[in-house]
Scaffold this motif. Sequence first.
Motif, PDB file in Angstrom:
ATOM      1  N   ASP A  53       0.835  -1.197   0.000  1.00 15.27           N
ATOM      2  CA  ASP A  53       0.000   0.000   0.000  1.00 15.27           C
ATOM      3  C   ASP A  53       0.871   1.248   0.000  1.00 15.27           C
ATOM      4  O   ASP A  53       1.971   1.256   0.551  1.00 15.27           O
ATOM      5  CB  ASP A  53      -0.903   0.042   1.234  1.00 15.27           C
ATOM      6  CG  ASP A  53      -1.947  -1.050   1.225  1.00 15.27           C
ATOM      7  OD1 ASP A  53      -2.514  -1.302   0.155  1.00 15.27           O
ATOM      8  OD2 ASP A  53      -2.194  -1.634   2.290  1.00 15.27           O
ATOM      9  N   TYR A  81     -12.051   0.727   2.776  1.00 10.77           N
ATOM     10  CA  TYR A  81     -11.537   0.535   1.420  1.00 10.77           C
ATOM     11  C   TYR A  81     -12.483  -0.280   0.553  1.00 10.77           C
ATOM     12  O   TYR A  81     -13.355  -0.997   1.033  1.00 10.77           O
ATOM     13  CB  TYR A  81     -10.165  -0.153   1.459  1.00 10.77           C
ATOM     14  CG  TYR A  81     -10.190  -1.540   2.041  1.00 10.77           C
ATOM     15  CD1 TYR A  81     -10.406  -2.652   1.227  1.00 10.77           C
ATOM     16  CD2 TYR A  81     -10.018  -1.760   3.401  1.00 10.77           C
ATOM     17  CE1 TYR A  81     -10.450  -3.928   1.761  1.00 10.77           C
ATOM     18  CE2 TYR A  81     -10.056  -3.024   3.935  1.00 10.77           C
ATOM     19  CZ  TYR A  81     -10.271  -4.104   3.111  1.00 10.77           C
ATOM     20  OH  TYR A  81     -10.323  -5.370   3.644  1.00 10.77           O
ATOM     21  N   LYS A  99     -12.209  -2.773  -3.203  1.00 16.18           N
ATOM     22  CA  LYS A  99     -11.226  -3.493  -4.015  1.00 16.18           C
ATOM     23  C   LYS A  99     -11.869  -4.085  -5.249  1.00 16.18           C
ATOM     24  O   LYS A  99     -13.069  -4.343  -5.274  1.00 16.18           O
ATOM     25  CB  LYS A  99     -10.537  -4.570  -3.177  1.00 16.18           C
ATOM     26  CG  LYS A  99     -11.434  -5.711  -2.751  1.00 16.18           C
ATOM     27  CD  LYS A  99     -10.845  -6.622  -1.694  1.00 16.18           C
ATOM     28  CE  LYS A  99      -9.573  -7.289  -2.081  1.00 16.18           C
ATOM     29  NZ  LYS A  99      -9.042  -8.183  -1.061  1.00 16.18           N
ATOM     30  N   ARG A 120      -6.724  -2.019  -4.551  1.00 16.56           N
ATOM     31  CA  ARG A 120      -7.683  -1.469  -3.604  1.00 16.56           C
ATOM     32  C   ARG A 120      -7.413   0.019  -3.434  1.00 16.56           C
ATOM     33  O   ARG A 120      -6.296   0.500  -3.655  1.00 16.56           O
ATOM     34  CB  ARG A 120      -7.643  -2.198  -2.269  1.00 16.56           C
ATOM     35  CG  ARG A 120      -6.418  -1.965  -1.422  1.00 16.56           C
ATOM     36  CD  ARG A 120      -6.516  -2.788  -0.142  1.00 16.56           C
ATOM     37  NE  ARG A 120      -5.555  -2.341   0.853  1.00 16.56           N
ATOM     38  CZ  ARG A 120      -5.645  -2.602   2.132  1.00 16.56           C
ATOM     39  NH1 ARG A 120      -6.660  -3.314   2.587  1.00 16.56           N
ATOM     40  NH2 ARG A 120      -4.746  -2.163   2.980  1.00 16.56           N
ATOM     41  N   ILE A 121      -8.450   0.743  -3.049  1.00 19.84           N
ATOM     42  CA  ILE A 121      -8.335   2.157  -2.764  1.00 19.84           C
ATOM     43  C   ILE A 121      -9.137   2.419  -1.496  1.00 19.84           C
ATOM     44  O   ILE A 121     -10.222   1.850  -1.312  1.00 19.84           O
ATOM     45  CB  ILE A 121      -8.823   3.037  -3.938  1.00 19.84           C
ATOM     46  CG1 ILE A 121      -8.554   4.506  -3.648  1.00 19.84           C
ATOM     47  CG2 ILE A 121     -10.272   2.760  -4.276  1.00 19.84           C
ATOM     48  CD1 ILE A 121      -8.696   5.413  -4.855  1.00 19.84           C
ATOM     49  N   GLY A 122      -8.554   3.214  -0.604  1.00 20.34           N
ATOM     50  CA  GLY A 122      -9.221   3.451   0.656  1.00 20.34           C
ATOM     51  C   GLY A 122      -9.009   4.854   1.182  1.00 20.34           C
ATOM     52  O   GLY A 122      -8.245   5.654   0.626  1.00 20.34           O
ATOM     53  N   TYR A 123      -9.692   5.139   2.278  1.00 19.67           N
ATOM     54  CA  TYR A 123      -9.604   6.435   2.920  1.00 19.67           C
ATOM     55  C   TYR A 123      -9.491   6.224   4.427  1.00 19.67           C
ATOM     56  O   TYR A 123     -10.256   5.446   5.011  1.00 19.67           O
ATOM     57  CB  TYR A 123     -10.853   7.264   2.589  1.00 19.67           C
ATOM     58  CG  TYR A 123     -10.702   8.711   2.952  1.00 19.67           C
ATOM     59  CD1 TYR A 123     -10.000   9.582   2.119  1.00 19.67           C
ATOM     60  CD2 TYR A 123     -11.246   9.204   4.127  1.00 19.67           C
ATOM     61  CE1 TYR A 123      -9.851  10.920   2.454  1.00 19.67           C
ATOM     62  CE2 TYR A 123     -11.104  10.544   4.470  1.00 19.67           C
ATOM     63  CZ  TYR A 123     -10.398  11.401   3.633  1.00 19.67           C
ATOM     64  OH  TYR A 123     -10.252  12.713   3.972  1.00 19.67           O
ATOM     65  N   GLU A 183     -14.041  -7.957   5.920  1.00 21.24           N
ATOM     66  CA  GLU A 183     -14.243  -7.669   4.506  1.00 21.24           C
ATOM     67  C   GLU A 183     -15.390  -8.501   3.936  1.00 21.24           C
ATOM     68  O   GLU A 183     -15.544  -9.663   4.280  1.00 21.24           O
ATOM     69  CB  GLU A 183     -12.941  -8.000   3.764  1.00 21.24           C
ATOM     70  CG  GLU A 183     -12.925  -7.705   2.307  1.00 21.24           C
ATOM     71  CD  GLU A 183     -11.554  -7.962   1.697  1.00 21.24           C
ATOM     72  OE1 GLU A 183     -10.616  -7.189   1.993  1.00 21.24           O
ATOM     73  OE2 GLU A 183     -11.422  -8.943   0.952  1.00 21.24           O
ATOM     74  N   GLN A 222       0.391   5.368   0.948  1.00 20.58           N
ATOM     75  CA  GLN A 222      -0.503   6.332   1.588  1.00 20.58           C
ATOM     76  C   GLN A 222      -0.029   7.749   1.310  1.00 20.58           C
ATOM     77  O   GLN A 222       1.138   8.074   1.502  1.00 20.58           O
ATOM     78  CB  GLN A 222      -0.555   6.088   3.096  1.00 20.58           C
ATOM     79  CG  GLN A 222      -1.502   7.028   3.819  1.00 20.58           C
ATOM     80  CD  GLN A 222      -1.647   6.721   5.294  1.00 20.58           C
ATOM     81  OE1 GLN A 222      -1.128   5.729   5.799  1.00 20.58           O
ATOM     82  NE2 GLN A 222      -2.366   7.575   6.002  1.00 20.58           N
ATOM     83  N   LEU A 229      -9.030   2.402   8.378  1.00 18.52           N
ATOM     84  CA  LEU A 229      -9.092   2.552   6.934  1.00 18.52           C
ATOM     85  C   LEU A 229     -10.361   1.882   6.416  1.00 18.52           C
ATOM     86  O   LEU A 229     -10.658   0.744   6.772  1.00 18.52           O
ATOM     87  CB  LEU A 229      -7.872   1.884   6.288  1.00 18.52           C
ATOM     88  CG  LEU A 229      -7.835   1.803   4.766  1.00 18.52           C
ATOM     89  CD1 LEU A 229      -7.589   3.189   4.177  1.00 18.52           C
ATOM     90  CD2 LEU A 229      -6.738   0.838   4.313  1.00 18.52           C
TER      91      LEU A 229
END
Length: 176
Positions: free
Chosen positions: A58, A109, A111, A97-100, A153, A60, A107
């Motif tokens: 990942d 996310y 995917k 994957r993309i997350g905040y 998840e 960040q 986090l």
Amino acid sequence: MRIFAATALALMASATPALAQDATFQGPRVEAVAGWDNLKTSGLSGSGFVYGGAAGYDLQRGNLVVGVDGEITGTTTDKTIGTAIIKGGRDFYAGARIGYVVAPATLVYGKVGYDNSRVIGRAGNLRVTDDLDGVRLGAGVERSFGHYYGKVEYRYTNASDDVVRHQVLAGIGYRF
């Protein structure tokens, strides 16, 4: 499953609040995952236990996290109808994957990626194995405890017009 839960609790208990404040979601990671698996094919449905491991990386930037990951899992999922058995087999996944980061150590996310699922059918002495290519979509929450983390998840995999898979997993991991 008891060993998995005990390990997760031990990791969370050993993490101190100071570690959680220094949370970062960047770098290489490895994890163990386990949970519920449901395989639906041609009107048949079976559920079981899914287990496996994953690795990823990942990056960040501020609160935004982007990454790649790969996973190998197995499952106990099967369905018996008369003398016929439909079973889920191994599963390979590679995706992004993309997350905040919504809190200092949390986090959220989503995917998406490529999935290759094996489905096994048996009827008497006849055995048929099919490797199905498909797309996996998922979403989750990850909580950092310093270098350790835990996650939950949900994922949906469409392996063909006839085969879909729903999974809910928990994972524990280590970020290097």
